[in-house]
Scaffold this active site. Sequence first.
Site, PDB file in Angstrom:
ATOM      1  N   LYS A   1       0.819  -1.218   0.000  1.00  0.00           N
ATOM      2  CA  LYS A   1       0.000   0.000   0.000  1.00  0.00           C
ATOM      3  C   LYS A   1       0.850   1.264   0.000  1.00  0.00           C
ATOM      4  CE  LYS A   1      -4.454  -1.538   1.562  1.00  0.00           C
ATOM      5  NZ  LYS A   1      -5.599  -1.346   2.431  1.00  0.00           N
TER       6      LYS A   1
ATOM      7  N   LYS B   1      -5.012  -8.269  -6.782  1.00  0.00           N
ATOM      8  CA  LYS B   1      -6.206  -8.461  -5.953  1.00  0.00           C
ATOM      9  C   LYS B   1      -7.328  -7.503  -6.387  1.00  0.00           C
ATOM     10  CE  LYS B   1      -6.656  -6.803  -1.752  1.00  0.00           C
ATOM     11  NZ  LYS B   1      -6.903  -6.512  -0.342  1.00  0.00           N
TER      12      LYS B   1
ATOM     13  N   LYS C   1     -10.781  -1.976  -3.720  1.00  0.00           N
ATOM     14  CA  LYS C   1     -11.587  -0.753  -3.800  1.00  0.00           C
ATOM     15  C   LYS C   1     -10.800   0.392  -4.409  1.00  0.00           C
ATOM     16  CE  LYS C   1     -13.294  -1.815   0.752  1.00  0.00           C
ATOM     17  NZ  LYS C   1     -12.792  -1.720   2.096  1.00  0.00           N
TER      18      LYS C   1
HETATM   19  N1  AQP Z   1      -9.919  -9.346  -3.432  1.00  0.00           N
HETATM   20  C1  AQP Z   1     -10.301  -9.909  -2.288  1.00  0.00           C
HETATM   21  N2  AQP Z   1     -10.510 -11.234  -2.211  1.00  0.00           N
HETATM   22  C2  AQP Z   1     -10.922 -11.825  -1.055  1.00  0.00           C
HETATM   23  N3  AQP Z   1     -11.135 -11.131   0.091  1.00  0.00           N
HETATM   24  C3  AQP Z   1     -10.938  -9.798   0.056  1.00  0.00           C
HETATM   25  N4  AQP Z   1     -11.057  -8.841   0.999  1.00  0.00           N
HETATM   26  C4  AQP Z   1     -10.741  -7.641   0.457  1.00  0.00           C
HETATM   27  N5  AQP Z   1     -10.395  -7.785  -0.837  1.00  0.00           N
HETATM   28  C5  AQP Z   1     -10.509  -9.117  -1.112  1.00  0.00           C
HETATM   29  C6  AQP Z   1     -11.498  -9.098   2.362  1.00  0.00           C
HETATM   30  O1  AQP Z   1     -12.568  -8.220   2.666  1.00  0.00           O
HETATM   31  C7  AQP Z   1     -12.532  -7.890   4.050  1.00  0.00           C
HETATM   32  C8  AQP Z   1     -12.686  -6.418   4.222  1.00  0.00           C
HETATM   33  O2  AQP Z   1     -11.592  -5.743   3.622  1.00  0.00           O
HETATM   34  P1  AQP Z   1     -11.317  -4.242   3.995  1.00  0.00           P
HETATM   35  O3  AQP Z   1     -12.435  -3.410   3.577  1.00  0.00           O
HETATM   36  O4  AQP Z   1     -11.052  -4.135   5.427  1.00  0.00           O
HETATM   37  O5  AQP Z   1     -10.016  -3.791   3.269  1.00  0.00           O
HETATM   38  P2  AQP Z   1      -9.026  -4.350   2.239  1.00  0.00           P
HETATM   39  O6  AQP Z   1      -8.664  -5.770   2.464  1.00  0.00           O
HETATM   40  O7  AQP Z   1      -7.895  -3.403   2.244  1.00  0.00           O
HETATM   41  O8  AQP Z   1      -9.899  -4.232   0.919  1.00  0.00           O
HETATM   42  P3  AQP Z   1      -9.455  -3.651  -0.444  1.00  0.00           P
HETATM   43  O9  AQP Z   1     -10.568  -3.720  -1.405  1.00  0.00           O
HETATM   44  O10 AQP Z   1      -8.178  -4.267  -0.874  1.00  0.00           O
HETATM   45  O11 AQP Z   1      -9.242  -2.119  -0.114  1.00  0.00           O
HETATM   46  P4  AQP Z   1      -8.089  -1.177  -0.570  1.00  0.00           P
HETATM   47  O12 AQP Z   1      -8.196  -1.049  -2.037  1.00  0.00           O
HETATM   48  O13 AQP Z   1      -8.412   0.101   0.155  1.00  0.00           O
HETATM   49  O14 AQP Z   1      -6.825  -1.827  -0.128  1.00  0.00           O
HETATM   50  C9  AQP Z   1     -11.219  -8.427   4.624  1.00  0.00           C
HETATM   51  O15 AQP Z   1     -11.477  -9.609   5.358  1.00  0.00           O
HETATM   52  C10 AQP Z   1     -10.411  -8.739   3.396  1.00  0.00           C
HETATM   53  O16 AQP Z   1      -9.560  -9.832   3.616  1.00  0.00           O
END
Ligand code: AQP
Length: 333
Positions: A114, A198, A201
């Site tokens: 990140k 992955k 968001k």
């Molecule tokens: N691509 C994914 N596949 C499976 N699980 C996922 N999770 C996120 N992306 C995937 C799971 O969703 C839960 C909530 O995630 P979060 O909102 O706390 O943040 P994150 O993991 O940082 O999600 P993003 O979409 O990847 O956000 P950004 O883009 O901001 O970094 C968690 O249990 C996560 O494992």
Amino acid sequence: MNKKIFSGVQPTGNLHLGNYLGAIKNFVSLNNDKKNKCVFCVVDLHAITTKQDPKELKNNIRETVATFVASGIDPKRSIIFNQSQVKAHSETAWILSCVARMGWLNRMTQFKEKAGKDKEKASVGLYSYPVLMAADILLYDTSHVPVGEDQKQHLELCRDIAQKFNNDFEVIDFFKIPEPLIQKEFSRIMSLKDGSRKMSKSEPSDLSRINLTDDKDQIINKIKKAKTDIFPLPSNKEELKDRPEAKNLLGIFSSLTNTSLDKNINNFSGKNFSEFKEDLSQALVDKILPISNEIKKLLNEKKYLDEILLNGYEKANEIASKKIKKIHEIVGF
Ligand code: AQP
């Protein structure tokens, strides 16, 4: 076994299919098992580790609650609350940051990903985020944490921090050591534009993900445009090793329809992607469209969403306040 469940989702907008299949779908089945005690948290303190627009953040908090409820989490059975409201989270995070070691945090791959190349400019919060995550989990004597595969390392760190606190202060079993609940298959959903990244968001292209608020046309269009390779669908798992997009799309289909990857490889073997994509779009529309419609409906019921958060706050705060009181005594405050 009776499980104590805790998990969080960041209110950073654009909740997507990866969040749903990797985490929220699992939350729903845990919520449906009456033996479990579940706590689901809208982790807004985590959200501000990267810049957020305050007005949007407020809306995104409600949208996350709406997504939980629209997906099938029953707020009467599970506690749904907003992290920043329960002050014990920030306080415990500080205390645990004095227990966690720099060397442990330096190994966290999510920070490296990140923060990117310019890690000097990343916030301190982004770096220490996993300590706050440990506080979230440990305050509730959590036995199991349902998360996507990307959170596995943070959970291992949480276990290390809990063990060190228990050892340092000679309070065996004070913090329960939580187990991760990561689905064996399809626990990492990849971008529709690049099967090696992955689904996320923060990815600039909206075509890279299915948002949980997408409508039918958007879903169909995104699947139509999803990256594939030039070959027909494979006849065995072995072939998927070098075909990340085919693997991802077949995985999404299997997870959505609760069917095995082997069965779907058999069914679609030798077919063109265009044919498979029609079935995939249909499976997505069947599963995601009702959730999307319900989210939109709930977003007009602000009072109801705020009530869920208030109710959840009262219950979560009661549990967390007791735990932080004991932490104070142990630390010597
Ligand atoms: N691509 C994914 N596949 C499976 N699980 C996922 N999770 C996120 N992306 C995937 C799971 O969703 C839960 C909530 O995630 P979060 O909102 O706390 O943040 P994150 O993991 O940082 O999600 P993003 O979409 O990847 O956000 P950004 O883009 O901001 O970094 C968690 O249990 C996560 O494992």
